[in-house]
Design a protein around this motif. Structure first.
Motif, short mmCIF file in Angstrom:
data_model
loop_
_atom_site.label_atom_id
_atom_site.label_comp_id
_atom_site.label_asym_id
_atom_site.label_seq_id
_atom_site.Cartn_x
_atom_site.Cartn_y
_atom_site.Cartn_z
N PHE A 37 0.82 -1.20 0.00
CA PHE A 37 0.00 0.00 0.00
C PHE A 37 0.86 1.25 0.00
O PHE A 37 0.49 2.26 -0.62
CB PHE A 37 -0.95 -0.01 1.21
N GLU A 38 2.00 1.18 0.68
CA GLU A 38 2.91 2.33 0.70
C GLU A 38 3.50 2.58 -0.68
O GLU A 38 3.82 3.72 -1.03
CB GLU A 38 4.02 2.09 1.72
N THR A 39 3.64 1.52 -1.47
CA THR A 39 4.15 1.65 -2.84
C THR A 39 3.05 2.13 -3.78
O THR A 39 3.29 2.99 -4.65
CB THR A 39 4.70 0.30 -3.34
N LEU A 40 1.86 1.59 -3.62
CA LEU A 40 0.75 1.92 -4.53
C LEU A 40 0.20 3.32 -4.26
O LEU A 40 -0.11 4.06 -5.20
CB LEU A 40 -0.37 0.88 -4.37
N PHE A 41 0.07 3.68 -3.00
CA PHE A 41 -0.50 4.98 -2.62
C PHE A 41 0.60 5.85 -2.02
O PHE A 41 1.14 5.52 -0.96
CB PHE A 41 -1.63 4.80 -1.60
N ILE A 42 0.91 6.95 -2.66
CA ILE A 42 1.93 7.86 -2.16
C ILE A 42 1.53 8.38 -0.78
O ILE A 42 0.40 8.83 -0.57
CB ILE A 42 2.12 9.05 -3.13
N GLY A 43 2.44 8.29 0.17
CA GLY A 43 2.19 8.82 1.50
C GLY A 43 1.38 7.93 2.40
O GLY A 43 1.00 8.34 3.51
N ALA A 44 1.09 6.69 1.97
CA ALA A 44 0.31 5.78 2.82
C ALA A 44 1.03 5.56 4.14
O ALA A 44 2.24 5.32 4.18
CB ALA A 44 0.10 4.44 2.11
N GLY A 45 0.29 5.65 5.23
CA GLY A 45 0.87 5.48 6.55
C GLY A 45 1.26 6.79 7.21
O GLY A 45 1.52 6.84 8.41
N GLN A 46 1.28 7.87 6.42
CA GLN A 46 1.60 9.19 6.98
C GLN A 46 0.32 9.89 7.43
O GLN A 46 -0.78 9.51 7.05
CB GLN A 46 2.33 10.05 5.95
N ASP A 47 0.47 10.92 8.22
CA ASP A 47 -0.65 11.73 8.64
C ASP A 47 -1.28 12.39 7.41
O ASP A 47 -0.60 13.08 6.65
CB ASP A 47 -0.16 12.80 9.63
N SER A 48 -2.59 12.15 7.19
CA SER A 48 -3.27 12.67 5.99
C SER A 48 -3.16 14.18 5.88
O SER A 48 -3.10 14.73 4.78
CB SER A 48 -4.74 12.27 6.01
N SER A 49 -3.14 14.87 7.03
CA SER A 49 -3.13 16.34 7.00
C SER A 49 -1.79 16.90 6.53
O SER A 49 -1.70 18.09 6.20
CB SER A 49 -3.47 16.90 8.39
N THR A 50 -0.75 16.07 6.51
CA THR A 50 0.59 16.55 6.11
C THR A 50 0.91 16.21 4.65
O THR A 50 1.97 16.60 4.16
CB THR A 50 1.67 15.94 7.01
N LEU A 51 0.04 15.48 3.97
CA LEU A 51 0.33 15.06 2.60
C LEU A 51 0.29 16.24 1.64
O LEU A 51 -0.51 17.18 1.80
CB LEU A 51 -0.68 14.01 2.15
N SER A 52 1.13 16.17 0.61
CA SER A 52 1.11 17.20 -0.43
C SER A 52 -0.14 17.05 -1.28
O SER A 52 -0.79 15.99 -1.29
CB SER A 52 2.35 17.07 -1.32
N PHE A 53 -0.47 18.09 -2.01
CA PHE A 53 -1.64 18.04 -2.91
C PHE A 53 -1.47 16.92 -3.93
O PHE A 53 -2.42 16.19 -4.23
CB PHE A 53 -1.83 19.38 -3.62
N PHE A 54 -0.25 16.76 -4.46
CA PHE A 54 -0.01 15.72 -5.45
C PHE A 54 -0.27 14.33 -4.87
O PHE A 54 -0.86 13.47 -5.53
CB PHE A 54 1.44 15.80 -5.96
N ALA A 55 0.17 14.10 -3.62
CA ALA A 55 -0.03 12.80 -2.98
C ALA A 55 -1.52 12.52 -2.78
O ALA A 55 -2.00 11.42 -3.03
CB ALA A 55 0.70 12.73 -1.65
N VAL A 56 -2.26 13.53 -2.31
CA VAL A 56 -3.71 13.37 -2.11
C VAL A 56 -4.39 13.08 -3.45
O VAL A 56 -5.23 12.17 -3.56
CB VAL A 56 -4.31 14.62 -1.45
N LEU A 57 -4.04 13.84 -4.49
CA LEU A 57 -4.64 13.63 -5.81
C LEU A 57 -4.31 12.25 -6.34
O LEU A 57 -5.18 11.57 -6.92
CB LEU A 57 -4.13 14.71 -6.78
N GLN A 58 -3.06 11.80 -6.15
CA GLN A 58 -2.68 10.46 -6.62
C GLN A 58 -3.49 9.39 -5.90
O GLN A 58 -3.98 8.44 -6.53
CB GLN A 58 -1.18 10.25 -6.37
N ASN A 59 -3.68 9.52 -4.60
CA ASN A 59 -4.51 8.57 -3.85
C ASN A 59 -5.92 8.54 -4.39
O ASN A 59 -6.54 7.47 -4.54
CB ASN A 59 -4.56 8.97 -2.37
N ILE A 60 -6.46 9.72 -4.69
CA ILE A 60 -7.85 9.83 -5.16
C ILE A 60 -8.01 9.22 -6.55
O ILE A 60 -9.05 8.64 -6.87
CB ILE A 60 -8.30 11.30 -5.13
N ILE A 61 -6.99 9.31 -7.38
CA ILE A 61 -7.06 8.71 -8.73
C ILE A 61 -6.84 7.21 -8.66
O ILE A 61 -7.50 6.43 -9.36
CB ILE A 61 -6.02 9.38 -9.66
#
Length: 410
Positions: free
Chosen positions: A217-241
């Protein structure tokens, strides 16, 4: 040693699947019971009469009727087609479709069981946002000619099939034994439409929970396991896609997807990514094929693009809206596996109560006549339904083997 490790994980996967289903059983029964009551006493014809072309009132009515309808994606597609064919506008029909797969009561109950209150709020607020974004997308694209062609295609293929049969008012129907037998038939029809999705979904959830390591999951979803509030916009968008892409390959309905969403959440996928996964039940391959069968491929791809764009915008707004309000759920939460999977707690007693209610509905169904039992059901029985059926059968074999394995390991 490797063999022993596999058998231990196999047993763990099966116990996890069964414990997920046990935890959710009362919620399924409650949700489908409420849905069946409403569907019997609020008919499709009454819904169609109240829905016209796109306007605030018609879109709101479409959402309301979806809210009190079935959560099964395939049943929602069939009802949406019927409403559209009988004259409901495209946007009110889409409003009904989105609400019936995102705003329904039973889905909220299951999400509360597996994921927590933030996801329930996200589901209902997001369902409204999905409708608004889809409406906005329609107003920008204005595909009037395509919609006219799709309506003609439906009428040419299926005819108008108008039914002017006199129906009892709900106040009269609720006082009759036949009315309650209709509720019982509808209740088991609901289970008939979702049992394959639920079986496969819960089985896959157990397999992923036991066999798939967090690094995946950490490989598939950028930032997996990190605090959601600290993720970059790109990481959040990548998760959503990535969320809808993962859902596309599971092709399981909305109810079966919730334990899988819990697995994503437990493995640190961002709030926006999990919500996008939950919202993705209408952009999976079986739904695209059924829409193509109803309206043609051009219209099916238009609906796909409209809904995909809407769920991305909705998930982004939810993620950053919740972050602004400081109510983003922490990525370490969710449903955990443990030793007390089948404890004698509130779940045990709720399951007994609702299983007794199911027994009463079974008595009503099987002591009455069986007229109306065979429903129009949903599309592509010869392909998608066959695949799901055999996957469900394989799931039962897998679960039975895991119980035997657990007996010998224990």
């Amino acid at each position: 040693m490797p063999d022993q490790s596999f058998w231990t994980l196999y047993s763990e996967a099966v116990l996890t699947s069964l414990s997920y289903f046990w935890k959710a059983l009362w919620a399924f029964i409650l949700g489908y019971g409420i849905s069946s009551l409403i569907q019997v006493f609020v008919t499709r014809d009454r819904m169609q009469q109240a829905m016209g072309e796109a306007g605030r009132g018609s879109v709101a009515l479409g959402a309301f009727f979806g809210f009190i309808s079935s959560s099964c994606s395939f049943a929602a597609l069939s009802t949406t087609k019927s409403l559209f064919k009988k004259g409901a506008g495209f946007v009110p029909a889409m409003s009904f479709l989105l609400a019936s797969t995102n705003l329904v009561i039973e889905l909220g109950i299951i999400i509360a069981v597996f994921l927590g209150w933030q996801f329930v709020v996200g589901e209902y607020v997001g369902g409204i946002l999905l409708i608004l974004f889809a409406w906005l997308g329609y107003r920008f694209t204005r595909p009037k000619q395509m919609i006219r062609q799709a309506r003609h295609r439906l009428n040419d293929r299926e005819g108008m099939n108008d039914s002017n049969a006199q129906q009892l008012d709900w106040q009269d129907k609720i006082q009759t034994l036949d009315g309650w037998r209709q509720v019982a038939r509808k209740y088991f029809m609901e289970w008939g439409m979702v049992w394959k999705d639920v079986t496969v979904g819960f089985t896959i959830a157990g397999i992923i929970a036991a066999f798939v390591p967090p690094i995946f999951f950490e490989t598939l979803f950028i930032g997996a396991g990190q605090d959601s509030s600290t993720l970059s916009f790109f990481a959040v968008l990548q998760n959503i896609i990535i969320g809808p892409i993962a859902a596309f390959f599971t092709f399981i309905g909305s109810m079966g997807n919730i334990p899988l969403a819990a697995i994503l959440y437990n493995n640190g996928v961002s709030f926006g990514g999990v919500m996008a996964f939950i919202f993705s039940d209408l952009v999976v391959l079986p739904v695209i094929r059924i829409n193509a069968k109803y309206y043609g491929w051009k219209m099916a791809f238009y609906i796909l693009g409209l809904l995909f764009g809407s769920l991305i915008a909705t998930s982004l707004m939810l993620h950053y809206g919740f972050s602004l309000l400081d109510i983003l759920p922490e990525s370490t939460g969710g449903t955990a596996t443990g030793e007390n999977r089948f404890a004698i707690d509130y779940t045990f007693f709720l399951n007994l109560l609702f299983l007794a209610i199911t027994g009463g509905l079974a008595w009503l169904k099987y002591t009455g006549d069986s007229k109306g039992h065979h429903h129009h059901h949903h599309g592509d029985k010869d392909s998608i339904e066959q695949i799901l059926f055999w996957l469900a059968m394989a799931s039962y074999l897998w679960l039975a083997g895991g119980l035997v394995t657990n007996y010998f390991i224990a």
